[in-house]
Motif scaffolding. Structure first.
Motif, PDB file in Angstrom:
ATOM      1  N   ARG A 177       5.443  57.949  24.640  1.00  0.00           N
ATOM      2  CA  ARG A 177       5.000  56.643  25.146  1.00  0.00           C
ATOM      3  C   ARG A 177       6.167  55.848  25.728  1.00  0.00           C
ATOM      4  O   ARG A 177       6.002  55.127  26.723  1.00  0.00           O
ATOM      5  CB  ARG A 177       4.353  55.844  24.017  1.00  0.00           C
ATOM      6  CG  ARG A 177       2.951  56.345  23.660  1.00  0.00           C
ATOM      7  CD  ARG A 177       2.465  55.645  22.399  1.00  0.00           C
ATOM      8  NE  ARG A 177       1.045  55.887  22.143  1.00  0.00           N
ATOM      9  CZ  ARG A 177       0.416  55.477  21.041  1.00  0.00           C
ATOM     10  NH1 ARG A 177       1.093  54.817  20.098  1.00  0.00           N
ATOM     11  NH2 ARG A 177      -0.857  55.711  20.870  1.00  0.00           N
ATOM     12  N   GLU A 178       7.353  55.936  25.112  1.00  0.00           N
ATOM     13  CA  GLU A 178       8.520  55.241  25.664  1.00  0.00           C
ATOM     14  C   GLU A 178       8.783  55.706  27.086  1.00  0.00           C
ATOM     15  O   GLU A 178       9.075  54.902  27.970  1.00  0.00           O
ATOM     16  CB  GLU A 178       9.777  55.495  24.805  1.00  0.00           C
ATOM     17  CG  GLU A 178       9.872  54.665  23.549  1.00  0.00           C
ATOM     18  CD  GLU A 178       9.896  53.174  23.832  1.00  0.00           C
ATOM     19  OE1 GLU A 178       8.820  52.549  23.672  1.00  0.00           O
ATOM     20  OE2 GLU A 178      10.943  52.636  24.217  1.00  0.00           O
ATOM     21  N   ALA A 184       6.214  54.445  29.517  1.00  0.00           N
ATOM     22  CA  ALA A 184       6.348  53.020  29.811  1.00  0.00           C
ATOM     23  C   ALA A 184       7.581  52.701  30.640  1.00  0.00           C
ATOM     24  O   ALA A 184       7.572  51.768  31.427  1.00  0.00           O
ATOM     25  CB  ALA A 184       6.399  52.231  28.497  1.00  0.00           C
ATOM     26  N   GLU A 185       8.657  53.463  30.479  1.00  0.00           N
ATOM     27  CA  GLU A 185       9.937  53.055  31.081  1.00  0.00           C
ATOM     28  C   GLU A 185      10.334  53.811  32.340  1.00  0.00           C
ATOM     29  O   GLU A 185      11.236  53.376  33.042  1.00  0.00           O
ATOM     30  CB  GLU A 185      11.069  53.193  30.047  1.00  0.00           C
ATOM     31  CG  GLU A 185      11.025  52.118  28.965  1.00  0.00           C
ATOM     32  CD  GLU A 185      12.401  51.780  28.405  1.00  0.00           C
ATOM     33  OE1 GLU A 185      13.287  52.659  28.433  1.00  0.00           O
ATOM     34  OE2 GLU A 185      12.573  50.640  27.947  1.00  0.00           O
TER      35      GLU A 185
END
Lengths: 303, 427
Positions: free
Chosen positions: A24-25, A28-29
């Motif tokens: 997920r990181e 998102a990034e």
């Protein structure tokens, strides 16, 4: 629920939660992530985790396969069926194309694993991928034991073990400059046994050759190699029919089978728990070439 | 079912750390035949009679060529009811960087001391890092007990030195174990040669220590990683779905719980806790879940959800302790990035208030921070973040300092006076 013990995650729940957090990181990034997918068990588990991480939304990135041209046909069929089922975009970087047009030359020993680096780096640059998920695990090998979860690669795709970023708490630093990219390893903390226990728990489908089956094989350098279009016995090597399975799935010419009666996933979990030989030691000719084989390939930009 | 414990090992050069780690792996039967064959062969080539277990943790060729250990290496071993992730932190080069990295995720720090030398400067530094990083358990392995003929009196003296040093650094829970890593005494199997010691072996101890964090007592902290909105999903059920994905950083959350978003301060109620495997009635740290709220309160990545009964204050002014990990020193006025939870913000270093002198457990005046320094700074952030005291919350009290140009991680940051707050002067 007030009993403290019920609020502890099992080791598999913990590993799953960590991997989902990492995936997920990245979702998102990063602008253009991609997941390396070969149809091998680690990449299948990684893709399964990606599906869970974004559910009920679709996985927001595609997958990339570096095809050596020597892959097992049933694994390629599994790969295609998986991306079809999930509706995910598949990019293929073909080592064969590079050999055909002269950008790469076939090695004397016939193995194509080291040849994957160039097509991989070209695909990353060509598609401007900024995050590349790999299924590498730290328990596999000593160069991997020092790998970060977020591992920065320079504009040449190189890994510099002396210049790694310290990785603190669960705060991952994915910052990079144009041309650089980050390799991300959500399964860093998993062992081979964890992967198999998770496959059993989640009922994850794998290519059939991970389970015991009869196959024509011949012995070379202490490994059982399958007879196939790209791997033929040399003089003095005899072909036998044996009950085997694969612990890793890669290039047919350098991935060995092991004799096994493990027909079901539960059998494999039992077998892996009792095994006395490491996964790569048992099955990978390319890592036996030298003690530092993996270290050298990683520095050049390998998976 | 098996649970998981994370440990970090640290020690000075020649304390026998590699041998201890090799012994743990070997005696817990985590070393496979081909690995053992390989170290036996190398040991024979070097003229040794028995296999040198330290070779199990032998590093990269580039390290052997330069005679150094570059970096933290991760190892894995398991017993019947517990799996272990071991961060093996080399002692000599960049010890602070390595130990801080290993300790930041550890439930237990295992620190080696040579029984013949007792507490050394580096022992004190490692204990200080364990205290600073708030590692819940510290085990000090008093090694090479065979070299003092298994003398219980010598061990007792060193154990007392360790406890005294630990108390001075504010460490309450420190356990010592007399060990010979080389011969295997009290690592996995209890030694018959230390009849004066009736405590557990190192592995027995590691099997019983509780992992970090207690979801029952800690407040809910949930950094939002991303908003999940599957608008294009084929499934009609999810057309209006809006969920907040993240990992519970501390505490627990139940459906129906009131929550407060930070930094906005808006409140709502949890109406659903989703995973791909189905809905939950409760989630606890460190589960990765997706929360649905009763109201659309304009949450995004970087925001934090907290239980409404215990809400941290968002602030742009942060006082913190930095473990400086970069070769280039930090000066007041520097512009940096701060990553806190899932939010990255610009920041200016207002002041550097001092550097920690670990021997005196006191702050000495300084105007810059160099590699391996631990110092106090004040930062001004471009946006408010819910920064809590690290001594209270390991999850919302931690932050990274990042170089805005190169992107490198420059420092491990802890909100507040992370070390001296609970340390007593050495005496």
């Amino acid at each position: 629920m007030t009993d403290t013990d019920t609020r502890r995650l099992t080791q598999l729940q913990w590993l799953e939660s960590e991997a989902i957090h990492i995936i997920r990181e990245v979702g998102a990034e990063f602008e253009r992530p991609v997941l390396l997918f070969s149809g091998g068990k680690d990449s299948v588990v990684m893709l399964h985790l990606a599906v869970k991480a974004f559910w009920p939304a679709p996985v927001p990135f595609g997958v990339l396969h570096v095809d050596t041209g020597h892959n097992f046909p049933e694994v390629l069929a599994f790969r295609d069926a998986t991306v079809e089922r999930l509706g995910i975009r598949l990019e293929v970087a073909s080592v064969q194309d590079y050999i055909d047009d002269g950008r790469l030359r076939e090695r004397a020993d016939g193995t194509r694993n080291p040849l994957q680096t160039q097509p991989l780096l070209d695909a990353i640059a060509g598609h401007r991928f900024d995050a590349v998920f790999g299924g590498g695990r730290r328990d596999e090998e000593k160069a991997r034991a020092k790998e970060r979860v977020f591992s920065l690669r320079d504009e040449f795709g190189q890994w510099d073990p002396r210049n790694q970023r310290p990785e603190l708490w669960n705060l991952y630093n994915g910052r990079h400059r144009p041309g650089e990219h980050v390799r991300v390893f959500p399964l860093s903390n998993w062992t081979e046994l964890d992967v198999w226990q998770y496959i059993a728990q989640e009922k994850i489908e794998l290519p059939g050759l991970y389970y015991a089956h009869e196959r024509e094989v011949f012995e070379r350098d202490g490994m059982l190699l399958a007879v196939g279009e790209h791997s033929q016995p040399r003089d003095g090597e005899t072909v036998e029919r044996r009950q085997v399975r694969y612990r890793t799935v890669g290039d047919m010419s350098c991935t060995g089978a092991v004799e096994s009666d493990a027909v079901t996933v539960a059998d494999v979990v039992t077998e892996v728990a009792a095994t006395r030989v490491t996964e790569r030691g048992a099955t990978r000719a390319d890592d036996r070439m030298s003690e530092a084989a993996m270290e050298d390939r990683k520095k050049e930009g390998y998976f | 079912m098996s649970t998981l414990l994370r440990l970090a090992t640290a020690g000075s050069v020649d304390d026998g750390k590699s041998t201890l780690v090799g012994r743990l792996l070997f005696d817990s039967k985590s070393v496979l035949a081909d690995q053992f064959d390989s170290i036996e062969r190398v040991s024979r080539d070097r003229g040794l009679a028995t296999a040198d277990l330290a070779l199990l943790t032998d590093g990269l060729r580039s390290e052997r060529e330069q005679g150094i250990t570059i970096d933290v290496a991760y190892r894995y071993f398991a017993t019947a009811n517990r799996s272990f992730i071991l961060a093996d932190c080399p002692g000599h080069v960049q010890y602070t960087r390595n130990t801080v990295t290993g300790a930041s995720t550890a439930d237990v720090v295992v620190l080696l001391v040579d029984v013949r030398h007792g507490v050394q400067e580096q022992t004190r530094r490692h204990l200080a890092v364990a205290s600073l990083l708030r590692v819940p358990h510290v085990v000090v392995v008093v090694n090479k007990i065979d070299l003092v003929d298994f003398d219980g009196g010598v061990y007792a003296d060193v154990a007392e030195q360790v406890q005294q040093t630990a108390r001075g650094l504010g460490l309450a829970d420190v356990t010592t174990v007399p060990v010979s890593a080389l011969e295997g005494d009290n690592v996995v199997t209890a030694s018959a040669r230390t009849p004066w010691y009736d405590g557990p072996t190192l592995l027995e101890l590691l099997e019983t220590l509780s992992p970090v964090g207690d979801p029952d007592v800690e407040p809910l902290r949930f950094p939002v990683q991303l908003v999940i909105r599957p608008q294009s999903a084929a499934d009609d059920r999810f057309r209006d779905y809006r969920g907040y994905a993240g990992q519970v950083a501390s505490g627990s959350v139940r459906v129906g719980d009131p929550v407060t978003a930070l930094p906005s301060g808006r409140t709502s109620t949890v109406v659903g806790i989703d995973t791909a495997d189905g809905e939950l009635t409760e989630a606890f740290a460190p589960q990765s879940v997706t929360l649905r709220l009763a109201d659309d309160i304009d949450l995004a990545r970087g925001d934090l959800l907290a239980g409404s009964d215990d809400v941290p204050v968002a602030t742009q002014d942060v006082e913190g302790t930095l473990a400086w990990l970069s070769d280039a020193p930090l000066h007041p006025g520097a512009r940096v990035l701060v990553k806190h939870g899932t939010r990255t913000v610009q920041a200016i270093v207002r002041t550097i208030d001092g550097v920690l002198d670990l021997d005196a457990a006191a702050l000495v005046p300084a105007t810059s921070l160099g590699l391996n320094d631990i110092g106090h700074v004040t930062l001004r952030l471009a946006q408010a973040v819910p920064a809590e005291q690290y001594t209270r919350s390991r999850s919302t009290g931690a932050f990274l300092v990042v170089d805005p140009q190169e992107g490198h991680t420059l420092a491990a940051g802890m909100v507040g006076d992370a070390l001296l707050a609970h340390a007593a002067p050495v005496g």
